[in-house]
Structure formats: C-alpha cells, structure tokens
Write a protein that holds these residues in place. Structure first.
Motif, PDB file in Angstrom:
ATOM      1  N   PRO B  30     -42.217  47.621 -64.015  1.00 19.33           N
ATOM      2  CA  PRO B  30     -41.242  47.310 -62.966  1.00 19.33           C
ATOM      3  C   PRO B  30     -41.956  47.284 -61.620  1.00 19.33           C
ATOM      4  O   PRO B  30     -42.880  48.084 -61.388  1.00 19.33           O
ATOM      5  N   ILE B  32     -41.231  48.232 -58.726  1.00 23.15           N
ATOM      6  CA  ILE B  32     -41.154  49.434 -57.911  1.00 23.15           C
ATOM      7  C   ILE B  32     -42.245  50.430 -58.315  1.00 23.15           C
ATOM      8  O   ILE B  32     -42.796  51.152 -57.484  1.00 23.15           O
ATOM      9  N   LEU B  33     -42.589  50.409 -59.596  1.00 21.10           N
ATOM     10  CA  LEU B  33     -43.621  51.322 -60.093  1.00 21.10           C
ATOM     11  C   LEU B  33     -44.997  50.879 -59.592  1.00 21.10           C
ATOM     12  O   LEU B  33     -45.802  51.689 -59.140  1.00 21.10           O
ATOM     13  N   THR B  72     -38.219  59.063 -58.368  1.00 21.07           N
ATOM     14  CA  THR B  72     -37.957  57.622 -58.421  1.00 21.07           C
ATOM     15  C   THR B  72     -38.688  56.997 -59.607  1.00 21.07           C
ATOM     16  O   THR B  72     -38.113  56.212 -60.365  1.00 21.07           O
ATOM     17  N   THR B  76     -36.808  55.330 -62.727  1.00 21.59           N
ATOM     18  CA  THR B  76     -37.033  53.903 -62.993  1.00 21.59           C
ATOM     19  C   THR B  76     -37.423  53.690 -64.454  1.00 21.59           C
ATOM     20  O   THR B  76     -36.884  52.817 -65.137  1.00 21.59           O
ATOM     21  N   ALA B  80     -35.242  51.800 -67.313  1.00 21.96           N
ATOM     22  CA  ALA B  80     -35.813  50.608 -67.949  1.00 21.96           C
ATOM     23  C   ALA B  80     -35.822  50.744 -69.469  1.00 21.96           C
ATOM     24  O   ALA B  80     -35.665  49.769 -70.185  1.00 21.96           O
ATOM     25  N   GLU B  92     -46.102  53.494 -69.006  1.00 26.37           N
ATOM     26  CA  GLU B  92     -45.621  53.603 -67.624  1.00 26.37           C
ATOM     27  C   GLU B  92     -45.587  55.049 -67.170  1.00 26.37           C
ATOM     28  O   GLU B  92     -45.895  55.366 -66.022  1.00 26.37           O
TER      29      GLU B  92
END
Lengths: 321, 657
Positions: B30, B32-33, B72, B76, B80, B92
């Motif tokens: 993602p 944001i990651l 966060t 996330t 996901a 991740e």
C-alpha cells in the motif's frame, strides 16, 4: 629509556600461525546463523530454488569470512613490550611492539592483558578495556597496553590477548602472546613526615662543600620563579620537562633518608612509601640526598639518575623480617 | 561493545541497503506503507546528522509520533489483509518492523539486527519472482548488505566506500563456488514441511479442472510459458500439435467439469508416426500434465485418465520434466453406458434453441458425418467471428452465442458445438489443452505459452471411436495453422514488433536467445529438485544415493574448496620472490647438500672461492654461475635470468668419495 628497563630488553619474538589463532562466532554471528537456518527452512518448505541459493551463498560467506578473519591475525609478529617505571597504584603503560610483515593492513585489532584464571565477569570487563589498533602493511607498530599495578617490585605484563572481528563482525579470531616483559614499580609515594635534613651542623642545615662555587651540579625540574637564564635549553629537546641548571652552592642541602628516620611508621611498606615520597621531594627541591636501608645504601647524590637509582632500590628492597 | 552513537554515514548506508532490498516490493505495498518507510529512513538519517531529533524518551512528542507511525502501519496492513497473515501480509509486516527498528537503531546490536534482516528481506523477494534479473539484482543487494557489515567493523580511517564494496564483492565471489557445491550436493527434501499460506503461489495461470466460458480468454492474454517440449526425432506439423489437457464431460449450462470414470484408459489402436519428446511443465498448482494428443508411453509416476489426459499424484508445485511417446493417428474406442449418458447430457432447462436445432438436423439425416458437416456449415455461414474480446453472455451461454452475438473464443465454439452434437444424438465432449507452440531456434525446443490454450470437441462415431472436431478451425483456420498471435491482429500481446520482417526476425532471435537462457535457468536452477538431484547422481553413476553419503560428500567438497580458497588467499598475500635470488638460492641449497653452507655474511665471490679451493672439479661451474649472478645483479643487463636458471638446473654436484 632508562637503564632500569633493560631487564625487559628483548624477548624472543612470537609469530602467530594457524595453531595459535582461535576462531568462534560472536553474538552477531549466532544471530546470523539463526537467520541462515530460517532462510534454509523457508527454502525447503516453499521449494524455492533462489532461497536455497541465498542460504548457501550466506553459508559460503561464513566460511569465507572465517578465512578473512583468520588472515587478519595470522602471521602477526609480537616483538615484546617495554614499560617505563611507575609508582604502585598507577597504570603501567606497556609499549607492545607488533610487526605486520604481510602486504595487507591488519585492521580493527583489539589488544589487552589477559591474566590466566579469571572469572567470566572479569573476562568480559577485560575485553571491554582492550585497546584498538590497526597496523598498515610492513609496519612495526607500538601499542600501549595499560596494566594496573598494586605492589612495588617487578610487574609482569603476562599474557596478552589480541582479537579481531574484522571484516564481518560475525566471527571473532583471537590469539595469545606470552612474554616476560616487566615493568619496575616504585613504591607509592605517601607520607607526611618532613624531610629529614642531615644533622651535620647546629642549624640542621648542611651546606655543601664549595660554597659559592659555580661548579655544575646537575639539573632539576623547573619550578615557577627560577631565572630564565638557568633553564637548560640544550636538554629541552632530550628531556620531557623543562630543566633548570643547578650549580653547587645554589642552596643545595644534604638530606639523609634512612630507615631510622621512618622508624615511627609501622610496617615496611608505609616506611618505603614515605622514603619514596622524600626522594621525590628532595629531587624536586634539588637537594643532595642519600638513602640508607638495612643492608643497602646509596650515597649522596642528585639528578635524575640518582633519583632513579634510589627509587629502584626502594622498589626492590626486601625488608628484613 | 562499541557504545558510541552510530555515525550519519553508517546510518545512511544501512538505510540505502534496506531501501534497495525493499524496492521490488514497493509497487506491491500500500502506498501509505511505502511513504512511511521512506519517511523513517529519511528521519533516521537526518537524526544521525543531528539535523532532527530522534524519537527517544527525551522527545516525548516525537516518541508519540513514532508510535502513531507504528499503529498506522499495522492498521493499514490489518485492513489490507483482514487479519489473515499470509505471504503478502508477512512481508509488509517485516518491512514495517524494519522501518521502525531503523528509527530505534542505537547500539551495535540494533545495527547488526537491521543488516541481517536485510538478507532476510532479499529472500522474501524470491516468493514473488525467481527470474535471472531478480537473482542478479538480489546478488547486488547481498554485496551491499555485506559491505555495510564490513563498514561497521572497519576503523573510520580505512572506510573508503569503494574498498569496502570491493572486499564485499570479493568475499561474495569467493562464496559462490561454495554456494554452487552446496546447491548441488545438499540433500533435497521434498517440501512442504508445513502448510503454506493461501497466497503463497497466486498469480499462477494454467488450465484447471473446470472451464467456465471466458476462462481461456483470460489465458489468451498471457504470454507466460505453459511448458516447453524437446522432440527427439520428428516433430508433428503445426496443425497437428494438439496438446491434450483435461477432458470435460459435464456442463451445468455455464461451467464445464471433468468426468469421473474408470481409471484404466479406453482401448487404443495407434498407427503411423510415433513421436518421442520431453516436456518441461511449469508449475501450476494443479494435477494436470500436458502431452501431444494421445500419449502411448509415459513414466510410471505419471497417471493417465480414461480419456487420455495425464495427471500427477501431487499438485505440480515445482517445474516437472517427463518423457513421453505420442501418436496422432489412432482409434480410441469403447464407450460405457455411463460415459454415453454423460456424453449426451444437456443440462436441464438450458440451451433450448440449440437443442431444437440439433434435433432438427437429426430428423433430417441419420448420418453422423453429415450432421457434423451441417454444424460446421452453420458456423461458417453464420458469419461467426473468432475474437479475443467477445461480448459477455449473461443469459444462455450457448444459445446467445449461436443465435445472437456470433462472436466468441475457442471455448464458445467448442462448448456450443458439443451441445449441438449432443442435441443431435452424437456423444460429444470438450477437450481443453493447448494448440500450437513456437520453435525456439536457439535452444532447439518448442515453447507453448498460456496464450496457446485452446478448447476443441471430440465426438464419438460408431465404428471409428472418438474423433476430434475443432469448430474454431472452421471459422479461423489461421488459429490452428499459424498459432494464436497471428490469428489475432486485435489485442494480441507481444506482437507489435513482429510486423516488419527484419526487425521481426531480430526480435524473434533475441526473444529466443533470452528464452533459451531462461530455459536453462529453469531446468538447472529452479527445477533442481529431489528428482533432478537423484537423476543427476544416477547419470554420474551413483545409484540409490542416500542422504548420509550426500552429507559426507557435501562436507568433503566444502572443506576442500575452503582449503583451496585459503591457499589462493595465502598465495595472493605472499610477496613475489625475486627470480634471481630464487635461482641463486637453489644453487646455494645444492652446495649445502654436499657440505658447503654459505655464511650469512659471506659474499658470493668469497663463497665461490671457498668452494673452488676444496673442490677443484666444480670450480668451472661454480665460478661461471657466480659470475653470471654478479652480472645479473650488478651488471648493465643484456643477460637473461633464464640462462642462470638453466645453468643452475644443470648444476648437480655430488659429494666426493
């Protein structure tokens, strides 16, 4: 270097070979091995060929690192150590001489004393006090190894340990050097008794023969207030401190440092410490002094060599029971 | 150990290597990651430079910010993957933890942990791709990570990036022979050791046990390789290259399923040319193997169904190689009652118009050949179009295609044709598989890609047995004779270059070369499994190799290679010896053997005179050699060391009796 260190002259040099270099994984190395195992198991489970390749590459890297870590120490030559005399209670600084005769630099070596028969905690502490050194190819390097002294007399450097985790930090290679390098340890200067000036005259102060003569009598360390023209400029390059030329008749006094003068103190060591303190004071003040111990004595004299001789006698004196 | 804070440079290099190892993952994460990760790297670097404070207990606010960053990241990932910890989520999570660890990195231990986890990140990349470029890129990352370890252990005065990278590359290069030995000799245990996450092998395309109209269209878009074939002897013509896969009998009106009948194959008489070949099948997580039309001989561990499809016992998790023999001219007879019933079944309530048309043909003629001809005429006359992107058929898949859209892919043709046959009383079934394959000139093998996936029909004719009818060929004959790409100017992938003849040829050549390398890579690296290992050692003459002997062989090989490396390293650090001194040294050694030892400070001439006084018989030789040595050492040149070396070699003094 003064004559007292001559005893530690030149021990046979020692060259490390493969039988003397030990090797073992570090904590980071154990973690590395654990990670290697996880990668291998993952590769087996997922039948992942590149996973296998990576695991084997890293395993190969461990073996190769072993050769490199080992090479960093192998062939290192230890040429012995020397140390200037110190007073008991302070660190003796052994200047250890190492020679790197290989065309490669030996990097991130750590050197320290390694007395036998230590417990684990002391050993860990010793490891943390190791001195770092790097030796460029073809160079003879001097590395100072401090060693705490407790008693007067001869202190032996004893076993030295050199180690390195270079280049990957996952393996530690180490080796020991055994030498008989020694350091002369003077007694700790201690005591508050006043200087016992020789009782030759009524005033208690005996002026040396040849009053007023300007015969050169030696050197003494500079103290604030000394005239600038008295400074021995020629010796400035040679000596470590600023020296002042002293001439007979410049207020030089005679001091007799005898065993009887310290009879008021209990025990041999406090007496020797007091005598040591006096020797330093008398030397500093530029007096002429003599040492008289049961069985040994040093006649009147002054100067650096005289001081060193007196201190040496004090260091090695074996008090009668 | 070293309690000093890490320098900006040390931190920078760790961050760079971490980013390099994560780079291939980034498009999969993602956004944001990714952003958070880059942020963490930047923050840590600026922190090490003293520009920004780092999140520790003294900076409460920043510490809170870091916690926020952590929360966060985890939220996330949780959202996901809805809490399922599979491969993607695991990777991740590891990346997020590493980013946070980077912020906290203070002590040497943290430094080592982060660097070692870089190696671990490398392996996570291999779950997604095992191509040659991936392998090379990751080799680079390993070298960089090793250089980071070297940097940490190198005293600051010696930290030249190039020198450290060179040492790292050298050490990695030295590890490669050890790696190869271990790769070949390490006993291969067939995996898996435990259950794998669901998503461990997604994005694998291939044929499945069922076919829903539209499935093969999806394969049609894929240039991925399904399998490769190496023929030993003659090869069938392009239009005869039907690679048989699962045979489908049952339909529910939309999806087709395989039939479950007796496991012994139907009686088969084959004649004509037989083909010998080796197939290398890409893993597809299913049981199916592909073979040329009808396989007449196969290895023992390959099973054959009643309808001549090939299967394995375990799902194909790794690439598999197998040898087959096939015939393309044959009679396949025998149809049990159950099979006949299945081959005539039309799902209740479906395809009413097709049913009607078939019944009408049946009423007009009883001749099977004539009915088939009519059906094919129907496709031809009805302006049916073969298309990669046919309109979707939300209603009755067969009737809508036959009577409304007239546009479809091979599965539309095959399934509608089979239904028409069944309506006309002719037993019929759908065969899925691949059709075609292109020849790789470089590697001398044939490549069959996913886009060659095909579906055709087989009808059972009394007296002749099962016969193949390919309705697609009627509409788009090029599909069968030229292969997929050329039959489809519209939307076919990978054909843009092929237009212009010359660049097309160059392109084909390049692609063939690349694929030949990939083929070797797949076969020898990725395909090196338990079976391949056993085969290799059998070929070398070691039958029934057990794990114990492999381990011994591995240990020996590694020890010998490490010894050889040690010797090479020792030789490289030894100072090269002056050839002149070496030759003179040999001369002195020979004299020493007969009792003349040269003193440490004895000049060569004086030594020579001493020898000559006592051994007049050697005088000429000794004087000549000494003079030559003197000339070479102090003279102006013009003499070659070789002359001295030759003279010394011939000088063999003996003791006097």
């Amino acid at each position: 270097m003064s004559a007292v260190t001559a005893r530690a002259a030149r021990p046979a040099q020692q060259r490390l070979d493969r039988r003397q270099v030990y090797i073992f994984p570090t904590a980071a190395g154990v973690t590395f091995g654990f990670m290697l195992g996880v990668i291998l198991i993952g590769a087996i489970n997922y039948d992942n060929a590149l996973g296998y390749l990576l695991a084997f590459l890293l395993f190969g890297l461990v073996l190769v690192a072993m050769l490199h870590t080992y090479r960093n120490l192998n062939g290192l030559i230890y040429r012995g150590a020397r140390a200037l005399p110190v007073h008991a209670g302070s660190d003796a600084l052994f200047e250890c001489q190492f020679e790197n005769s290989s065309p490669l630099a030996r990097l991130a070596l750590r050197l320290g004393p390694w007395p036998r028969g230590m417990d684990k905690l002391t050993r860990r502490f010793m490891q943390s006090t190791h001195t770092a050194m790097d030796i460029a190819p073809g160079i003879v390097a001097n590395v100072g190894v401090p060693r705490l002294t407790e008693k007067r007399g001869w202190t032996t450097l004893g076993r030295l340990r050199v180690e390195s985790v270079y280049p990957l930090g996952i393996l530690r290679a180490w080796a020991y050097f055994d030498g008989d390098s020694q350091c002369l340890v003077y007694p700790a200067p201690r005591g508050h008794l006043p200087l016992p000036f020789a009782p030759a005259t009524a005033s208690g102060l005996t002026q040396l023969h040849g009053v007023g003569s300007d015969e050169f009598a030696g050197l003494r360390p500079y103290t604030p207030g000394d005239p600038v023209r008295a400074i021995a400029w020629k010796t400035l390059a040679r000596e470590r401190e600023v020296m002042v030329k002293r001439f007979h008749g410049q207020g030089a006094l005679r001091v007799l440092l005898s065993w009887s003068a310290v009879a008021s103190l209990a025990g041999a060591e406090p007496r020797l410490s007091q005598l040591c303190q006096w020797v330093l004071e008398a030397h500093g003040a530029g007096h002429s002094y003599a040492l008289e111990l049961p069985g040994v004595s040093v006649g009147f004299g002054h100067g650096r060599e005289h001081r060193d001789e007196c201190l040496r006698v004090l260091a090695l004196y074996e008090a009668p029971p | 150990m070293n309690p000093t804070p890490l320098s900006a440079r040390e931190v920078l290099w760790v961050a760079v290597v971490l980013l390099l190892a994560l780079l291939p993952h980034m498009p999969r994460f993602p956004l944001i990651l990714d952003a958070g990760f880059v942020l963490a790297c930047g923050w840590r670097y600026l922190g090490a430079q003293g520009v920004l404070p780092l999140p520790d207990r003294e900076h409460r606010l920043l510490w809170l910010l870091k916690q926020l960053l952590a929360i966060t990241a985890f939220v996330t990932i949780y959202i996901a993957f809805r809490g399922k910890l599979g491969r993607d989520a695991g990777v991740e999570l590891l990346a997020a933890l590493l980013g946070l660890k980077l912020l906290e990195m203070r002590s040497p231990r943290d430094y080592y942990v982060v660097t070692l986890l870089c190696y671990f990140l490398v392996v996570t990349n291999f779950f997604y791709a095992q191509t040659i470029p991936t392998a090379l890129y990751m080799l680079g990352v390993v070298i960089a990570a090793t250089a980071v370890l070297i940097q940490y252990n190198t005293p600051p005065a010696y930290r030249q990036p190039r020198a450290m990278l060179r040492l790292s590359a050298l050490m990695t290069a030295q590890s490669i022979p050890l790696m190869l030995l271990a790769f070949v000799l390490f006993p291969r245990i067939p995996g898996p050791l435990w259950g794998m996450p669901q998503d461990a092998f997604d994005a694998v395309t291939g044929l499945s046990d069922s076919m829903t109209v539209g499935d093969i269209t999806r394969l049609g878009m894929s240039n991925e390789i399904a399998f490769r074939v190496q023929f030993h002897g003659p090869e069938p013509r392009a239009r005869a290259r039907y690679w048989r896969g699962p045979v489908l009998w049952h339909s529910d009106g939309r999806a087709w399923q395989v039939g479950a009948f007796a496991d012994h194959p139907a009686p088969l008489e084959h004649h004509g040319q037989r083909y010998l070949y080796t197939v290398t099948m890409e893993p597809h997580r299913k049981h199916w193997l592909l073979g040329l039309d009808v396989v007449t001989a196969k290895p023992r561990d390959v099973m054959q169904t009643a309808d001549y499809a090939l299967k394995t016992r375990q799902p194909l998790r790794t690439r598999m190689r197998y040898d087959l023999e096939s015939a393309i001219e044959y009679r396949m007879t025998g149809l049990s009652d159950a099979e006949r019933r299945a081959a005539l079944e039309i799902p209740r309530g479906h395809h009413p118009r097709a049913r009607e048309l078939g019944a009408q043909w049946r009423a007009e003629t009883r001749q099977e050949d004539a009915i088939i001809a009519r059906a094919l005429d129907f496709y031809r006359a009805g302006k049916f179009v073969y298309s990669l992107t046919p309109p979707t058929l939300p209603g009755d898949t067969v009737d809508d295609f036959l009577f409304t859209t007239h546009e479809g892919f091979c599965e539309h043709f095959a399934s509608s044709f089979v239904m028409l046959m069944r309506a006309a009383g002719i037993p019929a079934r759908v065969v899925t598989g691949y059709q075609g394959g292109e020849y790789n000139e470089v590697g001398e093998y044939m490549v069959v890609r996913q886009r060659d996936a095909h579906a055709w029909a087989e009808v059972y004719l009394d007296g002749r047995g099962w016969a193949r009818v390919d309705p697609t060929a009627t509409v788009a004959p090029n599909r069968v004779s030229l292969g997929f790409a050329d039959a489809n100017p519209r939307g076919a992938p990978g054909t843009g270059f092929a237009r212009d003849a010359l660049s097309g040829r160059v392109w084909t050549r390049l692609r063939d070369s690349f694929d030949a390398i990939t083929y070797g890579w797949n076969q020898w690296v990725l395909g090196y499994t338990t079976a391949q290992q056993r085969n290799l050692f059998e070929e070398l003459g070691f039958e029934d190799l057990d794990y114990g002997s492999l381990v011994i062989a591995l240990t020996l090989a590694l020890a010998l290679t490490t010894g050889a490396l040690a010797w090479l390293m020792w030789r490289a650090t030894r100072r090269p010896r002056d050839p002149l001194s070496a030759a003179y040294g040999t001369f002195c050694a020979r004299l020493a053997r007969i009792g003349f030892t040269r003193g440490a400070s004895e000049a060569p001439l004086a030594f020579a005179e001493r020898v000559c006084r006592l051994r007049g018989d050697l005088a000429d030789e000794v004087r000549a050699i000494t003079r030559l040595y003197g000339l070479l050492r102090y003279g102006r040149g013009g003499v070659d060391v070789k002359v001295l070396r030759r003279k010394v070699a011939n000088f063999r003094p003996k003791r006097q009796v």
